[in-house]
Structures are given as structure tokens and as C-alpha cells.
Design an enzyme around this catalytic site. Structure first.
Site, PDB file in Angstrom:
ATOM      1  N   ASP A 199       0.873  -1.164   0.000  1.00 12.41           N
ATOM      2  CA  ASP A 199       0.000   0.000   0.000  1.00 12.41           C
ATOM      3  C   ASP A 199       0.917   1.223   0.000  1.00 12.41           C
ATOM      4  OD1 ASP A 199      -1.381   2.224   0.802  1.00 12.41           O
ATOM      5  OD2 ASP A 199      -2.534   1.220   2.369  1.00 12.41           O
ATOM      6  N   CYS A 371      -8.569   5.744  10.165  1.00 14.08           N
ATOM      7  CA  CYS A 371      -8.816   4.454   9.486  1.00 14.08           C
ATOM      8  C   CYS A 371      -7.752   3.417   9.827  1.00 14.08           C
ATOM      9  CB  CYS A 371      -8.895   4.601   7.971  1.00 14.08           C
ATOM     10  SG  CYS A 371     -10.216   5.658   7.422  1.00 14.08           S
TER      11      CYS A 371
HETATM   12  C1  LIG Z   1      -1.990   4.150   3.995  1.00  8.84           C
HETATM   13  C2  LIG Z   1      -3.305   4.326   3.299  1.00  8.84           C
HETATM   14  N1  LIG Z   1      -3.822   3.305   2.627  1.00  8.84           N
HETATM   15  C3  LIG Z   1      -4.994   3.420   1.975  1.00  8.84           C
HETATM   16  C4  LIG Z   1      -5.717   4.575   1.979  1.00  8.84           C
HETATM   17  C5  LIG Z   1      -7.009   4.636   1.244  1.00  8.84           C
HETATM   18  O1  LIG Z   1      -6.891   5.475   0.138  1.00  8.84           O
HETATM   19  P1  LIG Z   1      -8.151   5.848  -0.757  1.00  8.84           P
HETATM   20  O2  LIG Z   1      -9.208   6.305   0.188  1.00  8.84           O
HETATM   21  O3  LIG Z   1      -7.650   6.922  -1.657  1.00  8.84           O
HETATM   22  O4  LIG Z   1      -8.546   4.623  -1.492  1.00  8.84           O
HETATM   23  C6  LIG Z   1      -5.230   5.664   2.691  1.00  8.84           C
HETATM   24  C7  LIG Z   1      -6.020   6.909   2.779  1.00  8.84           C
HETATM   25  O5  LIG Z   1      -6.043   7.595   3.747  1.00  8.84           O
HETATM   26  C8  LIG Z   1      -3.990   5.545   3.355  1.00  8.84           C
HETATM   27  O6  LIG Z   1      -3.472   6.564   4.045  1.00  8.84           O
END
Ligand SMILES: Cc1ncc(COP(=O)(O)O)c(C=O)c1O
Lengths: 411, 89
Positions: A199, A371
């Protein structure tokens, strides 16, 4: 060296006042602001080139298709992928991870198989695997983090085994900013025949990324966190793995032929080439064009310079916040091992109170779990406030933030 | 008698273990809302009229000069709505 004062001139929103104070935008890990160059590219697309892609022989469709394909090319170059075949445009990191979970995981994970996920993941790299494990019955195993939120490589070494089919990890934590040694993990994972999904939502916008050097199998990121528009992001996948995979969504654009057999009365389908096999339906063409403009903008600054600027800001913030006795900071303190993200709390106040107070002074920060609830549980925190920096932030903004923090401490 | 929707733009349940509610009042009603709340609730503490620490019928909350309030320890949104209607209507 990057000049944030010059860069700020490209960002119209930074001229705004909020609650009668100049806007200080410290919520860049959630989403970044957009420069004129990106806004202009989007506007120009709709004013001059708008048409559906890969669907027409007419001039506009050809021009739009070329722009959309160029956008894949630019993104591929930005992360050193082997061309457009390895770059699938998606809505963002979340969709990219779900694509891997359902297009690869659904067919390859079962029974005794294990998926390794670190405890510092954003929910978007946890929930798809938990959901899928309920369908297929494999195990999701969590890898511990150290008390400062960095990845525990020893725990990782203990958790990985022949059962591991895929390792899912963030490159940079969206809570602490800690940078993980992805290359080291990928090497260990490959020794066990496991794939690696990274990620990169918080790394691609903030530091140079070379997917070939990291030797990862999948790499996901979001355009809106790197100056691009919302609703566009990319999944990098190694060509040979993407070739083997079945599509995620079905529909137009992703097929080469749908032939109807009049005897069996069934359709037989053959897939389009990469990356279109994974881009069903009319894509976010304009989003792609905006993302291309963002990538060009970042490249013109230089990602080494972006990293260096954030490191300087982080060091300054770490230093100045020491003046605030009631402020507790989490995660690694050494700015060289992290990106510009600092989680903190103020004694006796909830993170939301802190964020609301700062808002009163025009300072935008995030509060809550960001999150990443499991990591907050590891830290034994009810929630945290978070500042996150980007190319247009300045030392003076941090000084102002510290002044306001001192006022908060007096509550 | 009006409805709380006349005064409230958004209600957000915060994420985090605290599960607080942040209430954002309508911008053009900010002054009226502040006056009503400050009249009915007990001011425990006020900081330069930027933040008011308040209690009302055993519910403690903070009101910000920006027209936002944070309510703590409420059971659910219904309880919040009852408190808001007692305060505003
Ligand atoms: C580390 C990480 N992964 C995944 C995401 C999710 O990204 P998106 O909402 O653009 O799909 C975020 C968003 O805050 C993030 O910070």
C-alpha cells in the site's frame, strides 16, 4: 532544495482564510491540495478533448485515448514500472487492493493458506482480506509492530512460512509516517514463494519510489494524495502476474471479443490486452489526465527534494513541540526514518477537541483513528490528532501551529 | 416551532473510542445558536469567548466560536437530537 513559497503560488486554495485566519493545511495524509497545473489540465481536457476512449475512430476519441494512454505511461515512469501494461488505473488505493484481493486472492487463497498483514495497516488493507477469508476460509495473520509503531521485522520473520501466499503491507504508515523496509520484506517473502502487495498511498506522494528496485508484486496508490484529483489511482502489478490473473470487473473495454454461439446459446469471451483487461467500462479519463499533470508537477520538483523538505519540516515540528509540555507525540521521532506525519494528543483533551480548536485558527488537522484502529489499539489510544505536511507547508506554519498548541494547553 | 434542522448543518459521529458527536451549526444561524445555547446551558468555563465549556441537564459539551460543538458521553444520535431540540427550540 524546494522553495515552498514559490510552490504556494500554484495553489489557489492556500490564499483562503478560514475562521478569519490564513488557511494552514496540515491534513495532507487525507488528501492534498491541487495546483493550477492540475486544475488547468482537467479544465483543458473538458474544454478541448472530451470523448470516450478506445471507442471511436473520430479525432476527438483518438486524442482522448492518446491522453489517457500517456497518463498510464507517465505514471509507469514515475514509479519505474515496465511500461503501461503494468499500470492499471483504479479509483484509488482501496480499489487497487480490492482488485488484488478479488482478481488474484479469490482464485488463489484457500484452506490452510495464510495472508500476512501488518498491524499498522489502513483499514483498506485489512478489510478486503478479512472479507475474502470469510468466503474462501484462509487465515489472515497479523504481524506485530514495535511500541513506536515501526514494523517488527523479527515478528515478521516468525510469522512468515510456507503457508504464506501474500504479504500485505504499507510502505509508509498513515498514522506515524514510519517508512517500512519493503525491499527487505519482499526478499524474505519471495524466499517463501509469497507475493507482496504494498500500500503505497503514503509513499508515492512523498518519496522516490522504484517498484523494480523494491521488487514488489503489487503496489497501490491514490492520485488525490499526490496533488491529483479524487477518484483516480493506480495499481502496479508485475506483468507476468497480471497476465495470469482473471479480470476483476466485467464489461466493455476489458474484452477483446464476446462471441455468441447460436447452438449452445452461450457467449465466449476473450480478454483485452493489459492493462485494459482490468479497466472495465468507461474509465475516469479526466482523472487520468489530472493525475498525469500531478505526476509531471512532482517530477519537476524532484521527489528527493520533496522528501528532504518534509524531513526538514518534521524535524522542526518535533523540535518546536518539545516546548509543549502537555503534548504527547507517537511514533518514531527521527525525521529521517519517516515521512511528514505526526500523530499526537494533548493531555486531558480528546483529539476531536484539539482539531476543533485548531480549526478555529484556520489550522486543518485530522482527528480520530485515521482508518487505522488496530494500530491505535496497540498504542492503547482512544484516538489521536495528526498533522501531515506537504510541499507547500512552511516552517512559519509550524511555528503558528505550536503557538496555538500552547493556547490549547491552557484550556 | 422550528426543527433542529433549521439550525444544524451536519452531525458527525467521530471515529475513535470516544464516539463523540460533532455538531456543525448553519453558518447564517451561528450567532442565534450561540446566543440560545449560552442562555440555556450553564457556562462552566469560557476561554476568550472562543470556547465555552458547558453543561445542560447532565450533558457536558464544548461550544466553539466557529459554530461547532462537541458532545460527549451520549448514548446515541437520538439522545443528541433531544438535547439539541431542548437547547434550540
Ligand atoms: C496508507 C493508506 N492506505 C490506503 C488509503 C485509502 O486510500 P483511498 O481512500 O484513496 O482509497 C489511505 C487513505 O487515507 C492511506 O493513508
Amino acid at each position: 532544495m524546494l522553495d515552498p513559497y514559490k510552490i504556494r503560488e500554484d495553489f489557489p486554495i492556500l490564499k483562503r482564510k478560514i475562521n478569519n485566519h490564513p488557511l494552514i493545511y496540515f491534513d495532507n495524509a487525507a488528501t492534498t491540495q491541487k495546483p493550477r497545473q492540475v486544475i488547468g489540465a482537467i479544465r483543458e481536457f473538458y474544454e478541448k478533448y472530451n470523448a470516450n476512449v478506445h471507442r471511436g475512430v473520430h479525432t476527438l476519441s483518438q486524442e482522448a485515448s492518446e491522453l489517457y494512454e500517456n497518463a498510464h505511461e507517465e505514471v509507469a515512469k514515475f514509479i519505474n514500472a515496465d511500461g503501461t501494461e503494468e499500470i492499471i488505473f483504479v479509483r484509488g488505493t482501496t480499489e487497487a487492493i480490492n482488485l488484488v484481493a478479488y482478481a488474484w486472492g479469490l482464485r488463489n487463497l484457500k484452506g490452510e493458506d495464510e495472508v500476512l498483514v501488518t498491524l499498522m495497516e489502513h483499514h483498506s488493507n485489512i478489510v478486503p482480506w478479512e472479507l475474502l477469508s470469510k468466503i474462501n476460509g484462509f487465515q489472515v495473520r497479523y504481524v506485530d509492530v514495535n511500541p513506536d509503531g515501526t514494523l517488527n521485522y523479527e515478528a515478521f520473520g516468525n510469522a512468515i512460512s510456507e503457508k504464506t501466499r501474500i504479504v500485505c503491507m504499507s510502505h509508509v504508515s498513515n498514522v506515524t509516517g514510519a517508512i517500512n523496509d519493503v525491499k527487505k520484506v519482499a526478499k524474505m517473502a519471495h524466499e517463501y514463494g509469497a507475493l507482496v502487495l504494498v500500500d503505497g498511498a503514503q509513499s508515492v506522494p512523498h518519496l522516490p519510489v522504484d517498484v523494480k528496485d523494491l521488487d514488489v508484486d503489487f503496489f497501490a496508490f491514490s492520485g488525490h494524495k499526490m496533488l491529483g484529483p479524487t477518484g483516480i489511482g493506480a495499481l502496479y502489478g508485475k506483468r507476468e502476474i497480471l497476465m495470469e490473473m482473471e479480470p476483476f470487473h466485467g464489461g466493455g473495454e476489458m474484452i477483446r471479443d464476446v462471441t455468441f454461439n447460436t447452438i449452445t446459446r452461450r457467449c465466449s469471451i476473450s480478454w483485452n490486452d493489459l492493462p485494459w483487461k482490468f479497466e472495465a467500462g468507461t474509465p475516469n479519463i479526466c482523472g487520468g489526465v489530472g493525475l498525469m499533470a500531478a505526476v509531471k508537477y512532482l517530477r519537476s520538483i524532484g521527489m528527493e527534494n520533496v522528501k528532504e523538505h518534509e524531513e526538514t519540516l518534521t524535524e522542526h515540528a518535533m523540535h518546536r513541540t518539545q516546548e509543549c509540555g502537555k503534548v504527547k507525540i507517537y511514533g518514531p521521532r527521527d525525521a529521517s526514518v519517516k515521512c511528514g506525519i505526526i500523530p499526537f494528543n494533548v493531555d486531558g483533551l480528546s483529539s476531536h477537541d484539539v482539531a476543533l480548536f485548531l480549526d478555529g485558527y484556520g489550522i486543518m488537522v485530522r482527528s480520530g483513528f485515521h482508518c487505522a484502529q488496530p494500530l491505535h489499539e496497540v498504542f492503547k489510544l482512544k484516538s489521536s490528532a495528526r498533522v501531515s505536511f506537504y510541499i507547500y507547508n512552511t516552517r512559519e506554519e509550524i511555528d503558528r501551529f505550536v503557538e496555538v498548541l500552547k493556547e490549547i494547553e491552557r484550556i | 416551532m422550528g426543527a433542529i434542522e433549521d439550525y444544524v448543518a451536519r452531525i458527525e459521529e467521530t471515529c475513535g473510542e470516544e464516539r463523540d458527536f460533532v455538531v456543525v451549526f448553519k453558518y447564517d444561524k451561528k450567532g442565534e445558536v450561540m446566543a440560545k445555547i449560552l442562555q440555556k446551558a450553564k457556562v462552566e468555563k469560557s476561554i476568550s469567548r472562543i470556547i465555552f465549556e458547558l453543561t445542560f441537564k447532565d450533558v457536558s459539551f464544548r461550544l466553539y466560536g466557529t459554530g461547532k460543538a462537541i458532545f460527549r458521553n451520549l448514548k446515541d444520535k437520538d439522545e443528541l437530537k433531544n438535547v439539541l431540540s431542548d437547547l434550540l427550540l
